[in-house]
Design an enzyme around this catalytic site. Structure first.
Site, PDB file in Angstrom:
ATOM      1  N   CYS A 196       0.826  -1.209   0.000  1.00 42.94           N
ATOM      2  CA  CYS A 196       0.000   0.000   0.000  1.00 42.94           C
ATOM      3  C   CYS A 196       0.866   1.268   0.000  1.00 42.94           C
ATOM      4  O   CYS A 196       1.485   1.560  -1.009  1.00 42.94           O
ATOM      5  CB  CYS A 196      -0.991  -0.056   1.164  1.00 42.94           C
ATOM      6  SG  CYS A 196      -2.415   0.999   0.878  1.00 42.94           S
ATOM      7  N   HIS A 198      -3.300  -5.183   1.634  1.00 44.62           N
ATOM      8  CA  HIS A 198      -2.599  -5.423   2.906  1.00 44.62           C
ATOM      9  C   HIS A 198      -2.602  -6.914   3.259  1.00 44.62           C
ATOM     10  O   HIS A 198      -3.473  -7.351   4.016  1.00 44.62           O
ATOM     11  CB  HIS A 198      -3.303  -4.668   4.041  1.00 44.62           C
ATOM     12  CG  HIS A 198      -3.102  -3.198   4.033  1.00 44.62           C
ATOM     13  ND1 HIS A 198      -2.126  -2.576   4.781  1.00 44.62           N
ATOM     14  CD2 HIS A 198      -3.738  -2.215   3.367  1.00 44.62           C
ATOM     15  CE1 HIS A 198      -2.180  -1.270   4.592  1.00 44.62           C
ATOM     16  NE2 HIS A 198      -3.152  -1.022   3.731  1.00 44.62           N
ATOM     17  N   GLU A 211      -0.864  -8.395   5.290  1.00 49.00           N
ATOM     18  CA  GLU A 211      -0.576  -8.579   6.731  1.00 49.00           C
ATOM     19  C   GLU A 211      -1.851  -8.484   7.578  1.00 49.00           C
ATOM     20  O   GLU A 211      -1.825  -8.768   8.773  1.00 49.00           O
ATOM     21  CB  GLU A 211       0.470  -7.551   7.203  1.00 49.00           C
ATOM     22  CG  GLU A 211      -0.025  -6.136   7.451  1.00 49.00           C
ATOM     23  CD  GLU A 211      -0.297  -5.327   6.188  1.00 49.00           C
ATOM     24  OE1 GLU A 211      -0.235  -5.876   5.059  1.00 49.00           O
ATOM     25  OE2 GLU A 211      -0.587  -4.119   6.323  1.00 49.00           O
TER      26      GLU A 211
HETATM   27  N1  GLN Z   1      -3.712   6.391   1.116  1.00 48.71           N
HETATM   28  C1  GLN Z   1      -2.398   6.143   1.642  1.00 48.71           C
HETATM   29  C2  GLN Z   1      -1.345   6.950   0.897  1.00 48.71           C
HETATM   30  O1  GLN Z   1      -1.629   7.536  -0.086  1.00 48.71           O
HETATM   31  C3  GLN Z   1      -2.066   4.663   1.580  1.00 48.71           C
HETATM   32  C4  GLN Z   1      -3.038   3.883   2.414  1.00 48.71           C
HETATM   33  C5  GLN Z   1      -2.487   2.631   3.008  1.00 48.71           C
HETATM   34  O2  GLN Z   1      -1.267   2.415   3.093  1.00 48.71           O
HETATM   35  N2  GLN Z   1      -3.365   1.815   3.534  1.00 48.71           N
HETATM   36  O3  GLN Z   1      -0.232   6.989   1.307  1.00 48.71           O
END
Ligand code: GLN
Length: 185
Positions: free
Chosen positions: A79, A162, A164
């Site tokens: 992410c 994610h 995890e």
């Molecule tokens: N929206 C976050 C970003 O732009 C990422 C979200 C996440 O890691 N769950 O950094």
């Protein structure tokens, strides 16, 4: 084998828990001193990429982390960790990323989907990015409705979701196996 987990911000504890379940030793990196420890791979967790970028810069970690990855240290980014590896941030992966690609507020969802080399896996997205373009050396590992949500370039693996946060350790195992394969070379 020992895996470093960038613990500046975000979901690092969950990654450590996943590694523990696979029997893999790990340690948390909060500053440049921690970073000095011997490591065979790195996890960059989810969180908020703007905040993570600020802390990595303030802590003097930007250059050492980028150089280590560019020098072949295997990395797994989830992410915000995916965002950190793109051309606009650490720049070690040839990917173009759209942040908050599913919307900021209602952008969180869960699905089960195919990932190359693994099969069907649970995927939890939280204000997730996706990859809009990849270079020739990038292998696409998962795509949902035409949007790339997992990819690999050499020893760098990224997921927009994610792994995890679910009970399934197979994406972590994919990463650990890539570290083992590299060490066997
Ligand atoms: N929206 C976050 C970003 O732009 C990422 C979200 C996440 O890691 N769950 O950094």
């Amino acid at each position: 084998m020992r895996i470093a987990i960038l613990a500046l911000q975000g979901a690092f504890a969950e990654h450590q828990q996943m590694l523990r379940r696979t029997g893999t030793d790990s340690f948390l990196v909060r500053n440049a001193d921690d970073w000095q420890q011997q490591k065979d791979g790195l996890i960059i967790p989810g969180g908020e990429s703007t905040a993570m970028m600020r802390i990595i810069n303030d802590g003097g970690l930007f250059e050492p982390v980028r150089n280590a990855i560019a020098g072949g240290l295997p990395v797994f980014g989830t992410c915000a960790g995916l965002i950190m590896l793109d051309k606009e941030h650490l720049g070690t992966m040839d990917i173009t990323v759209k942040r908050n690609a599913y919307g900021r507020q209602l952008g969180s969802f869960h699905t089960v989907h195919e990932m190359r080399g693994i099969g069907e896996i649970p995927m939890t997205f939280i204000r997730a990015p996706y990859i809009t373009a990849v270079g020739d050396s990038v292998e696409i590992l998962a795509e949902i409705e035409g949007n790339i949500v997992a990819a690999r370039q050499g020893c760098q693996i990224v997921t927009a979701f994610h792994p995890e946060l679910n009970n399934d350790t197979r994406v972590h195992e994919l990463f650990i196996n890539s570290v083992i394969n590299l060490r066997a070379k």
